[in-house]
Motif scaffolding. Sequence first.
Motif: not given
Length: 493
Positions: A25, A30, A431-432, A435, A438-439, A451, A453-454
């Motif tokens: 990630a 991103l 998206r989570s 995510e 942060t996007m 994020p 999740t990465g």
Amino acid sequence: MSSTTSMRRLNLDNISPHVKEAKYAVRGELAVRAEEYRKQLEQQARTGAENKFPFDRVVSANIGNPQQLDQKPFTFFRQVLSLLEHPPLLEKEDILLNHLGYKQDVLDRARWLLSECQSVGAYSQSAGVPGIRNSVAKFIEQRDGYPADPASVYLSAGASSGVNTLLHIICATPETGILVPIPQYPLYTATLALINARCVPYYPEESKAWGTDIESISSALEKAKSDGTDVRAIVIINPGNPTGASLSEKDVRNVIEFAAKERLVIMADEVYQTNVFQGKFHSFKKVLRDMQKESPGKYDDVELVSLHSVSKGMVGECGHRGGYFELVGFDPEVTAQIYKFVSISLCPPVIGQCLVELMVNPPKKGDPSYELYKKEYDDIFEGLRTRAEALAQAFKKMEGVSCQDPQGAMYLFPTIKLSNAAMMQAEKENRSPDEFYTMRLLDATGVCVVPGTGFGQKEGTLHFRTTFLAPGTDWVSRIAKFHEKFMDEFRDN
């Protein structure tokens, strides 16, 4: 089905499924979008076109890449490297010393390194230049107060190469498992996916400054065993990435005790060992030797590999790809297989090996280059600490955000709590929630983070990782302003 042309031999459906499974990630969607924005900003500047973005620069806070974010290299290091790359300069000693600002110790070090490697354009021994391995061993001895054997030191193309080597050696079957801290640097899960082995996640305690929790590790191990996993090693990242946690000596002792009991190889990722802002760094090698001294025979069979790199710390020479790992307690026959494995790649980059030597053997007090080196080192360290503290304080003032005090490494990993409205919008965009957040942050501010999740995170929690490498503080205020608007936009009624 794949959409690639059917006449081609390779398509998405028939390439290695392990490559497709791997995720990284830090350089994901991103980061790709951030680079597109950067290119467009550069094109606008060249053509004089009006800026269509609400920001004038992209801040790459997604990756620990110090010199991309204006951290300056050490003068001593780069001067030595310049002479290694072009040795005829050494014939112009008067010009170097009297006109170009070089010091005598720069010339002396370059000549010594050339005497050891002959040329940075030539292959070295597969485990690295012997003289440089000697320097690494001396560094470890001085750091820990215990002997180090140069024959147990392997130079590598950054710590990542060492991780890849060791996981290939350890992971014998698809049922092999490695205990990995979650959140973790995705190198580990990605590499395990590539070699078709199992990640066994364990969760450090966020409420205890991300300290290790032996009960949690033990539970993860027992569950993995019950699932048929042959757990062979435990990864410890100290100081932590992405959490920035710096483990206490007690934590390190507990891990060694646990590994000895369960017969686990310890992989100690210690690339941030000089990035410590609270407390002190405790190397696994030193603590293991202390425990062996205190309890003769009890820990003699503990297998430990410690990794270090020129990419982090105050050095920040990511692009030169230099690092090392030291083996402790390994069976000689296994060591021979490790040597065979590294030999397949011939040798690590020799210029990177030379940088490792400079990192572990910098100018000493009394050397001509010492005063400048010390000033440069202190300036980088204080700059990192100041930005880390400022960023942490800014996060703590934000609604729904909590953040541990910065202890070490180059990162903060704040927790964010988002509204139901934000969660629902994230779901609509497939998206989570982290995510989605942060996007939106990137689109509004040009600040690129990663994020949670990465890296992995406990279920029901949300995080993001940011470096504190970028100079200045304006980007911090950009994040704060964005966050306030975001929370207002998605406030639950």
